[in-house]
Scaffold this motif. Structure first.
Motif, PDB file in Angstrom:
ATOM      1  N   MET A   4      11.433   9.174   0.211  1.00 23.30           N
ATOM      2  CA  MET A   4      10.115   9.577  -0.234  1.00 23.30           C
ATOM      3  C   MET A   4       9.165   8.391  -0.170  1.00 23.30           C
ATOM      4  SD  MET A   4      11.080  12.084  -3.422  1.00 23.30           S
ATOM      5  CE  MET A   4      12.318  10.952  -4.058  1.00 23.30           C
ATOM      6  N   VAL A   5       7.913   8.670   0.164  1.00 28.48           N
ATOM      7  CA  VAL A   5       6.925   7.604   0.272  1.00 28.48           C
ATOM      8  C   VAL A   5       5.720   7.954  -0.588  1.00 28.48           C
ATOM      9  CG1 VAL A   5       5.882   8.603   2.356  1.00 28.48           C
ATOM     10  CG2 VAL A   5       5.579   6.171   1.862  1.00 28.48           C
ATOM     11  N   MET A   6       5.193   6.937  -1.269  1.00 32.61           N
ATOM     12  CA  MET A   6       4.061   7.108  -2.169  1.00 32.61           C
ATOM     13  C   MET A   6       2.907   6.246  -1.671  1.00 32.61           C
ATOM     14  SD  MET A   6       3.861   6.128  -6.244  1.00 32.61           S
ATOM     15  CE  MET A   6       5.162   7.269  -6.716  1.00 32.61           C
ATOM     16  N   ASP A   7       1.737   6.837  -1.493  1.00 27.47           N
ATOM     17  CA  ASP A   7       0.530   6.114  -1.109  1.00 27.47           C
ATOM     18  C   ASP A   7      -0.047   5.458  -2.360  1.00 27.47           C
ATOM     19  OD1 ASP A   7      -1.958   5.211  -0.282  1.00 27.47           O
ATOM     20  OD2 ASP A   7      -2.498   7.045   0.782  1.00 27.47           O
ATOM     21  N   MET A   8       0.033   4.118  -2.439  1.00 30.93           N
ATOM     22  CA  MET A   8      -0.404   3.412  -3.634  1.00 30.93           C
ATOM     23  C   MET A   8      -1.917   3.296  -3.724  1.00 30.93           C
ATOM     24  SD  MET A   8       2.408   3.012  -5.132  1.00 30.93           S
ATOM     25  CE  MET A   8       1.732   2.152  -6.541  1.00 30.93           C
ATOM     26  N   GLN A   9      -2.630   3.714  -2.676  1.00 35.66           N
ATOM     27  CA  GLN A   9      -4.089   3.663  -2.682  1.00 35.66           C
ATOM     28  C   GLN A   9      -4.713   5.025  -2.986  1.00 35.66           C
ATOM     29  OE1 GLN A   9      -4.461   1.846   1.333  1.00 35.66           O
ATOM     30  NE2 GLN A   9      -5.363   0.090   0.278  1.00 35.66           N
ATOM     31  N   ARG A  10      -3.872   6.010  -3.224  1.00 38.28           N
ATOM     32  CA  ARG A  10      -4.352   7.350  -3.510  1.00 38.28           C
ATOM     33  C   ARG A  10      -3.887   7.768  -4.901  1.00 38.28           C
ATOM     34  NH1 ARG A  10      -2.713  12.938  -0.346  1.00 38.28           N
ATOM     35  NH2 ARG A  10      -4.389  14.254  -1.194  1.00 38.28           N
ATOM     36  N   THR A  70       0.822  -1.211   0.000  1.00 34.47           N
ATOM     37  CA  THR A  70       0.000   0.000   0.000  1.00 34.47           C
ATOM     38  C   THR A  70       0.855   1.260   0.000  1.00 34.47           C
ATOM     39  OG1 THR A  70      -0.182  -0.032   2.412  1.00 34.47           O
ATOM     40  CG2 THR A  70      -1.919  -1.147   1.165  1.00 34.47           C
ATOM     41  N   LYS A  71       2.157   1.094   0.275  1.00 32.40           N
ATOM     42  CA  LYS A  71       3.081   2.224   0.267  1.00 32.40           C
ATOM     43  C   LYS A  71       4.338   1.842  -0.512  1.00 32.40           C
ATOM     44  CE  LYS A  71       3.386   4.473   4.301  1.00 32.40           C
ATOM     45  NZ  LYS A  71       3.594   4.689   5.759  1.00 32.40           N
ATOM     46  N   ALA A  72       4.855   2.795  -1.267  1.00 33.64           N
ATOM     47  CA  ALA A  72       6.113   2.589  -1.985  1.00 33.64           C
ATOM     48  C   ALA A  72       7.124   3.600  -1.464  1.00 33.64           C
ATOM     49  CB  ALA A  72       5.918   2.759  -3.482  1.00 33.64           C
ATOM     50  N   TYR A  73       8.307   3.114  -1.105  1.00 34.48           N
ATOM     51  CA  TYR A  73       9.371   3.974  -0.585  1.00 34.48           C
ATOM     52  C   TYR A  73      10.444   4.143  -1.657  1.00 34.48           C
ATOM     53  CZ  TYR A  73       7.255   3.429   4.027  1.00 34.48           C
ATOM     54  OH  TYR A  73       6.382   3.458   5.087  1.00 34.48           O
ATOM     55  N   VAL A  74      10.860   5.384  -1.864  1.00 34.72           N
ATOM     56  CA  VAL A  74      11.786   5.724  -2.938  1.00 34.72           C
ATOM     57  C   VAL A  74      13.037   6.356  -2.331  1.00 34.72           C
ATOM     58  CG1 VAL A  74      12.072   6.982  -5.101  1.00 34.72           C
ATOM     59  CG2 VAL A  74       9.800   6.160  -4.435  1.00 34.72           C
ATOM     60  N   THR A  75      14.199   5.772  -2.630  1.00 35.78           N
ATOM     61  CA  THR A  75      15.449   6.290  -2.080  1.00 35.78           C
ATOM     62  C   THR A  75      16.086   7.300  -3.033  1.00 35.78           C
ATOM     63  OG1 THR A  75      16.727   4.440  -2.992  1.00 35.78           O
ATOM     64  CG2 THR A  75      15.908   4.204  -0.738  1.00 35.78           C
ATOM     65  N   SER A  76      16.945   8.148  -2.450  1.00 39.17           N
ATOM     66  CA  SER A  76      17.613   9.204  -3.212  1.00 39.17           C
ATOM     67  C   SER A  76      19.100   9.199  -2.896  1.00 39.17           C
ATOM     68  CB  SER A  76      17.016  10.569  -2.850  1.00 39.17           C
ATOM     69  OG  SER A  76      17.805  11.622  -3.373  1.00 39.17           O
TER      70      SER A  76
END
Length: 392
Positions: free
Chosen positions: A105-111, A92-98
């Motif tokens: 960064m975190v992305m709400d996969m349900q929104r 339900t959440k995707a975490y993106v590294t830099s």
């Protein structure tokens, strides 16, 4: 790169949120960046006029009429240097590294539309990997150029702890509740000039470093560069596999209850296949197949670990592109999509996505949308509806 019209995008949104599909497709999410001038010249491409980063959602289904079509393109700041994408265990959440900014960064996969929210990681340089404990309560993020690991709460992304590992270059990591340990690879300095050769052991409750293991059969300072680490699902005792990037080898670290520590062993040498730079690892649901990528010249290797989880037996080596790195596997374990690019490095920067039938061990072709536009994908995951999560 094109973005769909608002009407079409809303239709895609409804499909993604409902979990239904109106046509055959498999949607993959890839963060990408502009290729280097050398890579563009080698491919005889002009490429983009200025450096660019983004996250693209593309249909990678080889049986789809829209194979290779960009469904969505999310532009990213050119100074972010987005690196990898990781789902939590619920997807339900995707975490993106830099690599360039002290944040996760975190992305709400349900929104939908998807949007990225930053999590400040003060003192983190070059965020690499994110992993989650078995209960999906905590995430762990490595910072390769600042010798530390951050721990956060999945529910609200509150920072819980900072693990300091002086003198190391944290990259890959894995957590195991049976041993109550976190294992962290020490790979290489941020300038890629000082490869290391150890795996640190950390108490998963107190976050105290407990020591390290040297994963090399060569003289001290040989620079094997252990990079990724992954526990075998359900193995008893716990067994973790480690890829030595520059050593070109595969190792295991097996938990010993008596000594309350791990015993390490080299179990495969990719030099025997004239393959090098092993990187990512994945298991199937049954836990009897191990998939390993090697970036040079680019392969996906299939191992049988069903008879003995700590003794891999090679089944097949399938050709991919230069820089073979991450793999996205479908839920039914039919397809594997190999992303071919490693840090824009010469000779490991193909930029395509190799499509493999994992059941027949057959290469079906390549999805070259980003490559042909002058970009390199840096990682790949399938959207949750299609994604298999038994991997790194």
């Amino acid at each position: 790169m094109k973005v769909l019209t608002m009407t079409t995008a809303l239709g895609i949104a409804a499909m993604l949120l409902s979990g239904t599909s109106t046509q055959a497709e498999i949607l993959a999410m890839m963060n990408y960046e502009s290729k280097t001038a050398d890579s563009l010249k080698a491919l005889k491409l002009s490429g983009p006029g200025e450096r660019r980063e983004g996250i693209a959602i593309i249909d990678v289904d080889p049986g789809s009429g829209s194979f290779g079509k960009i469904i969505m393109d999310i532009p990213m700041p050119a100074d972010q240097v987005v690196h990898h994408i990781f789902y939590d265990r619920t997807m339900t959440k995707a975490y993106v590294t830099s690599l360039a900014q002290p944040s996760l960064m975190v992305m709400d996969m349900q929104r939908y539309p998807y949007r990225l929210k930053p999590i400040a990681l003060e003192g983190c340089q070059m965020a690499e990997d994110v992993i989650f404990d078995e209960t999906n309560e905590r995430w762990f993020t490595t910072c390769m150029n600042s010798a530390n690991v951050f721990v956060g709460r999945v529910s609200n992304d509150e920072i819980l702890a900072e693990i300091k590992l002086p003198g190391t270059y944290p990259h890959g990591l894995a957590v195991n509740s049976k041993s109550n340990r976190v294992l962290v690879t020490s790979t290489i300095s941020g300038d890629l000039k000082s490869p290391d050769e150890v795996v640190s052991v950390v108490d998963a409750t107190t976050y105290q470093p407990l020591g390290s293991h040297r994963l090399s059969m060569k003289p001290e300072g040989s620079g094997e560069a252990p990079v990724e680490i992954l526990f075998v699902p359900g193995a008893e005792p716990p067994i973790a596999y480690v890829t030595n990037m520059f050593g070109g080898t595969l190792w295991t670290m097996t938990w010993d209850e008596g000594s309350q520590d791990f015993k390490s062993e080299q179990v495969f040498d990719f030099a025997s296949l004239e393959a090098g730079v092993p990187l990512e690892m994945y298991f199937n649901d049954a836990g009897d197949r191990l998939y390993v990528t090697t970036a040079k010249p680019g392969h996906l290797h299939v191992f049988d670990v069903g008879m003995d989880p700590g003794k891999p037996s090679l089944i097949e080596s399938l050709p991919a592109g230069e820089g073979a790195h991450h793999v996205a596997i479908t839920k039914d374990e039919k397809y594997g999509f190999v992303q071919n690019a490693l840090l824009n490095l010469p000779g490991m920067s193909d930029g395509g996505v190799t499509v493999i039938d994992l059941q027949q061990h057959k290469v079906l072709g390549s999805m070259d949308t980003l490559k042909n536009a002058g970009f390199n994908p840096n990682s790949i995951v399938l959207l949750p509806e299609w994604n298999h999560l038994a991997g790194h």
